[in-house]
Design a protein around this motif. Sequence first.
Motif, PDB file in Angstrom:
ATOM      1  N   ARG A  47       1.117  -1.195   0.042  1.00 48.17           N
ATOM      2  CA  ARG A  47      -0.068  -0.013  -0.100  1.00 48.17           C
ATOM      3  C   ARG A  47       1.007   1.162  -0.018  1.00 48.17           C
ATOM      4  O   ARG A  47       1.954   1.311   0.629  1.00 48.17           O
ATOM      5  CB  ARG A  47      -0.764   0.100   1.296  1.00 48.17           C
ATOM      6  N   LEU A  48       0.647   2.342  -0.826  1.00 48.98           N
ATOM      7  CA  LEU A  48       1.122   3.375  -1.059  1.00 48.98           C
ATOM      8  C   LEU A  48       0.143   4.651  -0.408  1.00 48.98           C
ATOM      9  O   LEU A  48      -0.803   4.536  -0.631  1.00 48.98           O
ATOM     10  CB  LEU A  48       1.692   3.603  -2.121  1.00 48.98           C
ATOM     11  N   PRO A  49       0.606   5.527  -0.002  1.00 46.81           N
ATOM     12  CA  PRO A  49       2.173   6.065   0.474  1.00 46.81           C
ATOM     13  C   PRO A  49       2.618   4.962   1.902  1.00 46.81           C
ATOM     14  O   PRO A  49       1.603   4.464   2.491  1.00 46.81           O
ATOM     15  CB  PRO A  49       1.942   7.332   0.878  1.00 46.81           C
ATOM     16  N   PRO A  50       4.026   4.757   1.905  1.00 42.37           N
ATOM     17  CA  PRO A  50       4.358   3.927   2.706  1.00 42.37           C
ATOM     18  C   PRO A  50       4.083   4.248   4.242  1.00 42.37           C
ATOM     19  O   PRO A  50       4.156   5.635   4.316  1.00 42.37           O
ATOM     20  CB  PRO A  50       5.960   3.985   2.517  1.00 42.37           C
ATOM     21  N   GLU A  51       3.937   3.363   5.038  1.00 41.46           N
ATOM     22  CA  GLU A  51       3.574   3.708   6.452  1.00 41.46           C
ATOM     23  C   GLU A  51       4.214   2.855   7.123  1.00 41.46           C
ATOM     24  O   GLU A  51       4.543   1.573   6.933  1.00 41.46           O
ATOM     25  CB  GLU A  51       2.147   3.691   6.872  1.00 41.46           C
ATOM     26  N   LEU A  52       4.731   3.050   8.489  1.00 41.35           N
ATOM     27  CA  LEU A  52       5.303   2.152   9.432  1.00 41.35           C
ATOM     28  C   LEU A  52       4.646   2.285  10.582  1.00 41.35           C
ATOM     29  O   LEU A  52       4.018   3.255  11.132  1.00 41.35           O
ATOM     30  CB  LEU A  52       6.770   2.820   9.837  1.00 41.35           C
ATOM     31  N   LEU A  53       4.753   1.254  11.527  1.00 47.42           N
ATOM     32  CA  LEU A  53       4.396   1.146  13.067  1.00 47.42           C
ATOM     33  C   LEU A  53       5.611   0.927  13.826  1.00 47.42           C
ATOM     34  O   LEU A  53       6.557   0.237  13.651  1.00 47.42           O
ATOM     35  CB  LEU A  53       3.641  -0.369  13.146  1.00 47.42           C
ATOM     36  N   LEU A  54       5.900   1.927  14.726  1.00 43.96           N
ATOM     37  CA  LEU A  54       6.778   1.791  15.897  1.00 43.96           C
ATOM     38  C   LEU A  54       6.289   1.564  17.189  1.00 43.96           C
ATOM     39  O   LEU A  54       5.469   1.942  17.386  1.00 43.96           O
ATOM     40  CB  LEU A  54       7.628   3.161  15.858  1.00 43.96           C
ATOM     41  N   LYS A  55       7.203   0.697  18.110  1.00 41.45           N
ATOM     42  CA  LYS A  55       6.857   0.459  19.381  1.00 41.45           C
ATOM     43  C   LYS A  55       8.134   0.444  20.036  1.00 41.45           C
ATOM     44  O   LYS A  55       9.098   0.073  19.707  1.00 41.45           O
ATOM     45  CB  LYS A  55       6.204  -0.908  19.491  1.00 41.45           C
ATOM     46  N   TRP A  56       7.929   1.167  21.262  1.00 43.45           N
ATOM     47  CA  TRP A  56       9.090   1.174  22.096  1.00 43.45           C
ATOM     48  C   TRP A  56       9.019  -0.190  22.819  1.00 43.45           C
ATOM     49  O   TRP A  56       8.153  -0.288  23.404  1.00 43.45           O
ATOM     50  CB  TRP A  56       9.067   2.401  23.016  1.00 43.45           C
ATOM     51  N   ARG A  57      10.268  -0.747  22.895  1.00 44.99           N
ATOM     52  CA  ARG A  57      10.187  -1.889  23.678  1.00 44.99           C
ATOM     53  C   ARG A  57      11.256  -1.573  24.834  1.00 44.99           C
ATOM     54  O   ARG A  57      12.488  -1.228  24.752  1.00 44.99           O
ATOM     55  CB  ARG A  57      11.053  -2.839  22.860  1.00 44.99           C
ATOM     56  N   VAL A  58      10.659  -1.880  26.107  1.00 42.18           N
ATOM     57  CA  VAL A  58      11.232  -1.562  27.390  1.00 42.18           C
ATOM     58  C   VAL A  58      12.294  -2.901  27.403  1.00 42.18           C
ATOM     59  O   VAL A  58      12.230  -3.804  26.759  1.00 42.18           O
ATOM     60  CB  VAL A  58      10.239  -1.508  28.386  1.00 42.18           C
ATOM     61  N   HIS A  59      12.952  -2.651  28.344  1.00 44.96           N
ATOM     62  CA  HIS A  59      14.080  -3.798  28.772  1.00 44.96           C
ATOM     63  C   HIS A  59      13.498  -5.003  28.959  1.00 44.96           C
ATOM     64  O   HIS A  59      12.303  -5.161  29.435  1.00 44.96           O
ATOM     65  CB  HIS A  59      14.900  -3.351  30.059  1.00 44.96           C
TER      66      HIS A  59
END
Length: 146
Positions: A65-77
Motif C-alpha cells: 500500500r502506498l504511501p508507505p507507513e510504518l508502525l513503531l513500538k518502544w520496547r522496554v528492557h
Amino acid sequence: MTLGRAGVHRDAGLVNDAQRIALIQHRILAEKVKSALARAGLPIAATLDGALSSGVFVEIVDDERLPPELLLKWRVHPILREHFLEVAADRLQGDPVVREMKHAERAMNTAIIAILEFSGFSARVLEDERVGEILVGESGRSGAAG
C-alpha cells in the motif's frame, strides 16, 4: 488480455513491478526513520522477538500500500517486559513495575514523535487495536537538515 512471450500475462509483471516499487519505498522510509532515531541516540530493536531486544521496533504496515507507513513500538528492557507478562491481569493496574513500564513507553513515544516530526515525518500514537504504537509516514514537508 494480452500475452507476452511464452504465454505469460504481461499485466502480472506490472503488478509485480508495482509491488516491488512499493516494497522498496517502504524499506527506504524504514531506513530514513531508523537513521533519524539513531542520530538522536535512540536504540533500534534488533530482533523480531521482544524478549531479546529493547529500543524502537520498526514494522512495515503493508508493503503493497502506498504511501508507505510504518508502525513503531518502544520496547522496554526484557526484564520489565517479562514481569508484565507474569503479572495476573487483576493486578496490572496496581503493580509498580507495570506502571514503570507503561510510564517509560509513554515517555519514549513522546520523544520518538518529537524526533520524527522534527525530522519531517508525520507520527501519531494509535488508539485502536494497536494502542500505544506509533504510525509513521512521510509528511511532505521538510524538517531539519539531515
